[in-house]
Design a protein around this motif. Sequence first.
Motif, PDB file in Angstrom:
ATOM      1  N   ASP A 219       8.682  -8.296 -13.139  1.00  0.00           N
ATOM      2  CA  ASP A 219       8.328  -8.910 -11.778  1.00  0.00           C
ATOM      3  C   ASP A 219       7.332  -8.127 -11.141  1.00  0.00           C
ATOM      4  OD1 ASP A 219       8.447 -10.342  -9.630  1.00  0.00           O
ATOM      5  OD2 ASP A 219      10.635  -9.978  -9.049  1.00  0.00           O
ATOM      6  N   PRO A 220       6.105  -8.682 -10.753  1.00  0.00           N
ATOM      7  CA  PRO A 220       5.153  -8.037  -9.884  1.00  0.00           C
ATOM      8  C   PRO A 220       5.442  -7.855  -8.527  1.00  0.00           C
ATOM      9  CG  PRO A 220       4.397 -10.524 -10.437  1.00  0.00           C
ATOM     10  CD  PRO A 220       5.781 -10.167 -11.253  1.00  0.00           C
ATOM     11  N   ASP A 221       6.477  -8.620  -7.948  1.00  0.00           N
ATOM     12  CA  ASP A 221       7.035  -8.470  -6.592  1.00  0.00           C
ATOM     13  C   ASP A 221       7.974  -7.337  -6.400  1.00  0.00           C
ATOM     14  OD1 ASP A 221       5.241 -10.444  -5.678  1.00  0.00           O
ATOM     15  OD2 ASP A 221       6.655 -12.230  -6.410  1.00  0.00           O
ATOM     16  N   LEU A 222       8.354  -6.710  -7.460  1.00  0.00           N
ATOM     17  CA  LEU A 222       9.423  -5.644  -7.216  1.00  0.00           C
ATOM     18  C   LEU A 222       8.851  -4.603  -6.269  1.00  0.00           C
ATOM     19  CD1 LEU A 222      12.050  -4.318  -8.268  1.00  0.00           C
ATOM     20  CD2 LEU A 222      10.782  -3.235  -9.995  1.00  0.00           C
ATOM     21  N   ASP A 223       9.640  -4.381  -5.244  1.00  0.00           N
ATOM     22  CA  ASP A 223       9.039  -3.165  -4.488  1.00  0.00           C
ATOM     23  C   ASP A 223      10.308  -2.637  -3.660  1.00  0.00           C
ATOM     24  OD1 ASP A 223      10.060  -4.920  -2.572  1.00  0.00           O
ATOM     25  OD2 ASP A 223       8.525  -5.906  -1.604  1.00  0.00           O
ATOM     26  N   ALA A 224      10.034  -1.577  -2.838  1.00  0.00           N
ATOM     27  CA  ALA A 224      11.074  -0.662  -2.370  1.00  0.00           C
ATOM     28  C   ALA A 224      12.214  -1.555  -1.697  1.00  0.00           C
ATOM     29  CB  ALA A 224      10.417   0.313  -1.528  1.00  0.00           C
ATOM     30  N   ASP A 225      11.507  -2.674  -0.613  1.00  0.00           N
ATOM     31  CA  ASP A 225      12.289  -3.333   0.134  1.00  0.00           C
ATOM     32  C   ASP A 225      13.401  -4.264  -0.614  1.00  0.00           C
ATOM     33  OD1 ASP A 225      11.036  -2.675   2.753  1.00  0.00           O
ATOM     34  OD2 ASP A 225       9.645  -4.507   2.379  1.00  0.00           O
ATOM     35  N   ILE A 253       8.178   3.312 -11.239  1.00  0.00           N
ATOM     36  CA  ILE A 253       7.741   1.870 -11.708  1.00  0.00           C
ATOM     37  C   ILE A 253       6.382   1.833 -12.533  1.00  0.00           C
ATOM     38  CG2 ILE A 253       7.362  -0.373 -10.937  1.00  0.00           C
ATOM     39  CD1 ILE A 253       8.932   0.332  -8.440  1.00  0.00           C
ATOM     40  N   ILE A 254       5.197   2.493 -12.084  1.00  0.00           N
ATOM     41  CA  ILE A 254       4.180   2.169 -12.613  1.00  0.00           C
ATOM     42  C   ILE A 254       4.217   3.007 -14.152  1.00  0.00           C
ATOM     43  CG2 ILE A 254       1.886   3.223 -12.755  1.00  0.00           C
ATOM     44  CD1 ILE A 254       1.699   2.815  -9.788  1.00  0.00           C
ATOM     45  N   ALA A 255       4.856   4.050 -14.359  1.00  0.00           N
ATOM     46  CA  ALA A 255       5.148   4.850 -15.565  1.00  0.00           C
ATOM     47  C   ALA A 255       5.922   3.983 -16.598  1.00  0.00           C
ATOM     48  CB  ALA A 255       5.826   6.238 -15.200  1.00  0.00           C
ATOM     49  N   ALA A 276      -5.204  -8.823 -20.810  1.00  0.00           N
ATOM     50  CA  ALA A 276      -4.791  -9.363 -19.483  1.00  0.00           C
ATOM     51  C   ALA A 276      -3.500  -9.893 -19.412  1.00  0.00           C
ATOM     52  CB  ALA A 276      -5.824 -10.372 -19.039  1.00  0.00           C
ATOM     53  N   THR A 277      -3.169 -10.670 -20.487  1.00  0.00           N
ATOM     54  CA  THR A 277      -1.882 -11.019 -20.643  1.00  0.00           C
ATOM     55  C   THR A 277      -0.770 -10.088 -20.908  1.00  0.00           C
ATOM     56  OG1 THR A 277      -2.617 -13.175 -21.798  1.00  0.00           O
ATOM     57  CG2 THR A 277      -0.403 -12.903 -22.088  1.00  0.00           C
ATOM     58  N   VAL A 278      -0.837  -9.236 -21.435  1.00  0.00           N
ATOM     59  CA  VAL A 278       0.126  -8.196 -21.576  1.00  0.00           C
ATOM     60  C   VAL A 278       0.301  -7.521 -20.225  1.00  0.00           C
ATOM     61  CG1 VAL A 278       0.795  -5.992 -22.570  1.00  0.00           C
ATOM     62  CG2 VAL A 278      -0.160  -7.771 -23.988  1.00  0.00           C
ATOM     63  N   ALA A 279      -0.845  -7.348 -19.623  1.00  0.00           N
ATOM     64  CA  ALA A 279      -0.584  -6.592 -18.307  1.00  0.00           C
ATOM     65  C   ALA A 279      -0.081  -7.219 -17.287  1.00  0.00           C
ATOM     66  CB  ALA A 279      -2.189  -6.348 -17.932  1.00  0.00           C
ATOM     67  N   HIS A 280      -0.090  -8.619 -17.420  1.00  0.00           N
ATOM     68  CA  HIS A 280       0.600  -9.693 -16.381  1.00  0.00           C
ATOM     69  C   HIS A 280       2.038  -9.514 -16.687  1.00  0.00           C
ATOM     70  CE1 HIS A 280      -3.423 -11.522 -15.530  1.00  0.00           C
ATOM     71  NE2 HIS A 280      -3.343 -10.761 -14.719  1.00  0.00           N
ATOM     72  N   GLU A 281       2.160  -9.688 -17.938  1.00  0.00           N
ATOM     73  CA  GLU A 281       3.845  -9.665 -18.416  1.00  0.00           C
ATOM     74  C   GLU A 281       4.520  -8.288 -17.932  1.00  0.00           C
ATOM     75  OE1 GLU A 281       3.581 -12.602 -22.428  1.00  0.00           O
ATOM     76  OE2 GLU A 281       3.672 -10.393 -22.543  1.00  0.00           O
ATOM     77  N   TRP A 282       3.873  -7.486 -17.974  1.00  0.00           N
ATOM     78  CA  TRP A 282       4.567  -6.041 -17.579  1.00  0.00           C
ATOM     79  C   TRP A 282       4.150  -5.775 -16.033  1.00  0.00           C
ATOM     80  CZ3 TRP A 282       8.703  -4.890 -19.720  1.00  0.00           C
ATOM     81  CH2 TRP A 282       9.071  -5.118 -21.167  1.00  0.00           C
ATOM     82  N   GLY A 283       3.912  -6.678 -15.349  1.00  0.00           N
ATOM     83  CA  GLY A 283       4.033  -6.513 -13.759  1.00  0.00           C
ATOM     84  C   GLY A 283       2.839  -6.184 -12.956  1.00  0.00           C
ATOM     85  N   PHE A 284       1.666  -6.094 -13.761  1.00  0.00           N
ATOM     86  CA  PHE A 284       0.275  -5.655 -13.235  1.00  0.00           C
ATOM     87  C   PHE A 284      -0.377  -6.870 -12.835  1.00  0.00           C
ATOM     88  CE2 PHE A 284       1.551  -1.781 -15.846  1.00  0.00           C
ATOM     89  CZ  PHE A 284       0.998  -0.808 -14.963  1.00  0.00           C
ATOM     90  N   ARG A 285      -0.695  -7.077 -11.652  1.00  0.00           N
ATOM     91  CA  ARG A 285      -1.470  -8.357 -11.049  1.00  0.00           C
ATOM     92  C   ARG A 285      -2.865  -8.165 -11.673  1.00  0.00           C
ATOM     93  NH1 ARG A 285       1.471 -11.061  -7.433  1.00  0.00           N
ATOM     94  NH2 ARG A 285       3.015  -9.817  -6.428  1.00  0.00           N
ATOM     95  N   ASP A 286      -3.514  -7.045 -11.786  1.00  0.00           N
ATOM     96  CA  ASP A 286      -5.032  -6.958 -11.933  1.00  0.00           C
ATOM     97  C   ASP A 286      -5.194  -6.129 -13.190  1.00  0.00           C
ATOM     98  OD1 ASP A 286      -7.541  -5.162 -11.364  1.00  0.00           O
ATOM     99  OD2 ASP A 286      -7.860  -7.137 -10.538  1.00  0.00           O
TER     100      ASP A 286
END
Length: 311
Positions: A219-225, A253-255, A276-286
């Motif tokens: 989930d790319p929206d996963l955050d501290a909040d 999270i990044i690691a 790019a698809t693999v990146a997006h699937e693992w939460g990287f937007r860019d």
Amino acid sequence: MLVLDSCDVPPTARAEIVTTLMAETSAATVTLAPHADLHARMDLWQLGRLALFRSESSGMAMSRDVRRARREETPIVALAVQERSTARHEQFGHRQTVAPGRLMMVDLSAPFAFSWATSGASRALQVPLDALGLPPEVVREAGARLDASPLAGLVTRHIVDLFAAADRLAASEQAAAIGSATIDLVRALLASTGPRDPGATRETLLAQVHEYVRQRLRDPDLDADEIAAVHALSRRRLFELFADAGSSLEQTIIARRLEAAHDELGRPGARHKAIATVAHEWGFRDAAHFTRRFKDAYGITPRERRAAGDT
């Protein structure tokens, strides 16, 4: 790795050979219940110091006496989730019935008795006692109180997830790291069954957060909040948990996302996916940001990782 499959043994010799091999593998006395379809299979995977061991068979009984227990060179603790059939387990004067889906612990360096009456299966983590860094008496007392831990459900799900991907995980470059993280989770589980102290509470809470992060990595929206709210923490307290452990939430999270993407890029079954698809699937937007982070972490680009995985 396949340790034993009764299908490879002639039917006339199956009972004797299977009993002998199971006894040698478990260093215990093994009895197989008479059955027209007598069968057994044992599989083992290694993730660093952690072993994943799955056993299935027709009805059987396994026990270890004091003499055999004293011969154990490396004390091992097995944390198991019953997969099929109801089992019976006795150790240190504690008897329990273990239904499918239930968590149980066996100290393999001490006398025990374990059995199931009909065709059954169990999945177990095998952890060297010294890797847990806990006093033996704490570990042994925890075995009778696993359900009292707030981590019991989480660890149960984690064990099931590990076995579902055992072949891939054992072949991954991250196998040892996954094993180490799992041992940390087991340590937190066992420590959290006893009297609460600040250190154990912190370790338990940190283990819960780590597992939540693992489940939500995509989930790319996963955050501290979100993480703080789910665990009823303030952002400050959340950041302090990681700082006290010598890390940070963001870097964790990044690691983990990079580790997952690194593993994915090395899988033959993922060759058709764009980087790019693999990146997006693992939460990287860019994708460009992902490539920079990947190269900083591994010294190669995602494309080079994919090429290396194909060789």
